[in-house]
Design a protein around this motif. Sequence first.
Motif, PDB file in Angstrom:
ATOM      1  N   TYR A  90       3.750  -1.120 -12.054  1.00  0.00           N
ATOM      2  CA  TYR A  90       3.954   0.211 -11.473  1.00  0.00           C
ATOM      3  C   TYR A  90       3.365   0.226 -10.072  1.00  0.00           C
ATOM      4  O   TYR A  90       2.238  -0.209  -9.860  1.00  0.00           O
ATOM      5  N   PRO A  91       4.097   0.713  -9.074  1.00  0.00           N
ATOM      6  CA  PRO A  91       3.607   0.665  -7.687  1.00  0.00           C
ATOM      7  C   PRO A  91       2.344   1.491  -7.458  1.00  0.00           C
ATOM      8  O   PRO A  91       2.193   2.577  -8.008  1.00  0.00           O
ATOM      9  N   TYR A  92       1.476   0.940  -6.669  1.00  0.00           N
ATOM     10  CA  TYR A  92       0.271   1.641  -6.219  1.00  0.00           C
ATOM     11  C   TYR A  92       0.539   2.077  -4.786  1.00  0.00           C
ATOM     12  O   TYR A  92       0.434   1.299  -3.853  1.00  0.00           O
ATOM     13  N   TRP A  93       0.950   3.316  -4.625  1.00  0.00           N
ATOM     14  CA  TRP A  93       1.435   3.804  -3.337  1.00  0.00           C
ATOM     15  C   TRP A  93       0.352   3.849  -2.269  1.00  0.00           C
ATOM     16  O   TRP A  93       0.630   3.655  -1.096  1.00  0.00           O
ATOM     17  N   ALA A  94      -0.872   4.112  -2.650  1.00  0.00           N
ATOM     18  CA  ALA A  94      -1.940   4.279  -1.661  1.00  0.00           C
ATOM     19  C   ALA A  94      -2.534   2.954  -1.200  1.00  0.00           C
ATOM     20  O   ALA A  94      -3.355   2.922  -0.309  1.00  0.00           O
ATOM     21  N   GLY A  95      -2.144   1.861  -1.840  1.00  0.00           N
ATOM     22  CA  GLY A  95      -2.695   0.556  -1.457  1.00  0.00           C
ATOM     23  C   GLY A  95      -2.341   0.201  -0.023  1.00  0.00           C
ATOM     24  O   GLY A  95      -1.236   0.443   0.438  1.00  0.00           O
ATOM     25  N   ASN A  96      -3.277  -0.358   0.686  1.00  0.00           N
ATOM     26  CA  ASN A  96      -2.995  -0.686   2.082  1.00  0.00           C
ATOM     27  C   ASN A  96      -2.743  -2.180   2.279  1.00  0.00           C
ATOM     28  O   ASN A  96      -2.593  -2.621   3.399  1.00  0.00           O
ATOM     29  N   THR A  97      -2.692  -2.963   1.201  1.00  0.00           N
ATOM     30  CA  THR A  97      -2.400  -4.388   1.358  1.00  0.00           C
ATOM     31  C   THR A  97      -0.896  -4.638   1.322  1.00  0.00           C
ATOM     32  O   THR A  97      -0.398  -5.484   2.038  1.00  0.00           O
ATOM     33  N   THR A  98      -0.159  -3.908   0.504  1.00  0.00           N
ATOM     34  CA  THR A  98       1.283  -4.074   0.407  1.00  0.00           C
ATOM     35  C   THR A  98       1.945  -2.720   0.619  1.00  0.00           C
ATOM     36  O   THR A  98       1.638  -1.766  -0.088  1.00  0.00           O
ATOM     37  N   LYS A  99       2.828  -2.639   1.554  1.00  0.00           N
ATOM     38  CA  LYS A  99       3.540  -1.392   1.812  1.00  0.00           C
ATOM     39  C   LYS A  99       4.742  -1.318   0.878  1.00  0.00           C
ATOM     40  O   LYS A  99       5.643  -2.144   0.942  1.00  0.00           O
ATOM     41  N   VAL A 100       4.734  -0.365  -0.020  1.00  0.00           N
ATOM     42  CA  VAL A 100       5.819  -0.179  -0.974  1.00  0.00           C
ATOM     43  C   VAL A 100       6.601   1.054  -0.546  1.00  0.00           C
ATOM     44  O   VAL A 100       6.063   2.157  -0.520  1.00  0.00           O
ATOM     45  N   VAL A 101       7.866   0.848  -0.202  1.00  0.00           N
ATOM     46  CA  VAL A 101       8.694   1.943   0.315  1.00  0.00           C
ATOM     47  C   VAL A 101      10.011   1.970  -0.453  1.00  0.00           C
ATOM     48  O   VAL A 101      10.678   0.950  -0.571  1.00  0.00           O
ATOM     49  N   PRO A 102      10.393   3.130  -1.005  1.00  0.00           N
ATOM     50  CA  PRO A 102      11.697   3.236  -1.669  1.00  0.00           C
ATOM     51  C   PRO A 102      12.819   2.955  -0.689  1.00  0.00           C
ATOM     52  O   PRO A 102      12.639   3.164   0.505  1.00  0.00           O
ATOM     53  N   PRO A 103      13.969   2.501  -1.130  1.00  0.00           N
ATOM     54  CA  PRO A 103      14.344   2.329  -2.538  1.00  0.00           C
ATOM     55  C   PRO A 103      13.849   0.983  -3.087  1.00  0.00           C
ATOM     56  O   PRO A 103      14.009  -0.045  -2.436  1.00  0.00           O
ATOM     57  N   ILE A 104      13.275   1.046  -4.269  1.00  0.00           N
ATOM     58  CA  ILE A 104      12.834  -0.160  -4.966  1.00  0.00           C
ATOM     59  C   ILE A 104      13.016   0.037  -6.468  1.00  0.00           C
ATOM     60  O   ILE A 104      13.163   1.157  -6.952  1.00  0.00           O
ATOM     61  N   LEU A 105      12.984  -1.075  -7.179  1.00  0.00           N
ATOM     62  CA  LEU A 105      12.862  -1.074  -8.631  1.00  0.00           C
ATOM     63  C   LEU A 105      11.472  -1.588  -8.943  1.00  0.00           C
ATOM     64  O   LEU A 105      10.922  -2.396  -8.202  1.00  0.00           O
ATOM     65  N   ALA A 106      10.913  -1.144 -10.043  1.00  0.00           N
ATOM     66  CA  ALA A 106       9.646  -1.697 -10.521  1.00  0.00           C
ATOM     67  C   ALA A 106       9.858  -2.058 -11.985  1.00  0.00           C
ATOM     68  O   ALA A 106      10.557  -1.349 -12.714  1.00  0.00           O
ATOM     69  N   LEU A 107       9.279  -3.160 -12.407  1.00  0.00           N
ATOM     70  CA  LEU A 107       9.409  -3.612 -13.791  1.00  0.00           C
ATOM     71  C   LEU A 107       8.029  -3.595 -14.426  1.00  0.00           C
ATOM     72  O   LEU A 107       7.105  -4.257 -13.954  1.00  0.00           O
ATOM     73  N   GLU A 108       7.903  -2.819 -15.491  1.00  0.00           N
ATOM     74  CA  GLU A 108       6.616  -2.627 -16.152  1.00  0.00           C
ATOM     75  C   GLU A 108       6.724  -3.011 -17.622  1.00  0.00           C
ATOM     76  O   GLU A 108       7.647  -2.591 -18.313  1.00  0.00           O
ATOM     77  N   SER A 109       5.769  -3.797 -18.108  1.00  0.00           N
ATOM     78  CA  SER A 109       5.687  -4.126 -19.531  1.00  0.00           C
ATOM     79  C   SER A 109       5.091  -2.924 -20.252  1.00  0.00           C
ATOM     80  O   SER A 109       4.077  -2.386 -19.824  1.00  0.00           O
ATOM     81  N   ARG A 110       5.723  -2.499 -21.360  1.00  0.00           N
ATOM     82  CA  ARG A 110       5.260  -1.276 -22.018  1.00  0.00           C
ATOM     83  C   ARG A 110       4.740  -1.495 -23.438  1.00  0.00           C
ATOM     84  O   ARG A 110       3.586  -1.244 -23.702  1.00  0.00           O
TER      85      ARG A 110
END
Length: 134
Positions: A25-45
């Motif tokens: 799941y994206p960590y939007w506030a992280g400053n090491t990797t810029k995550v900008v939509p549109p994207i897909l995220a794959l999460e193990s549930r």
Amino acid sequence: MIPEIYMYLAEQAETNMGLPVYKGYPYWAGNTTKVVPPILALESRTTGAGPNARLGQAQARWQMTFWFWLFARNEPEMNMLLEKLIVWLKGLGAFEINGQRVGVSFQMDGQRHPNDSGTQQEAYAFFMPLTVTW
């Protein structure tokens, strides 16, 4: 086996959707990797014994559910990408990892992500579950 299945799904999603796939799941506030939509995220549930698994069964079946998160910039883009994601998931058939057949189960029970945090990146988000059995 789980890491191999995860990576297979991530690679297939990236290829078929033409979007970057964020692992987890994206960590939007992280400053090491810029995550900008549109994207897909794959999460193990979830994971557990698969259907019809019995104690003492020669080769027990196991299943795991993954969530594909779709993050878009606006409502029309979200709907367009959601339709593309559904078409791809409906066509995703069984595959083989390490000589073992991995079955795929896709059900139309995705949901709109409630944007409780007010984060702009989550304003247009949807998730779709996908269960695999091996």
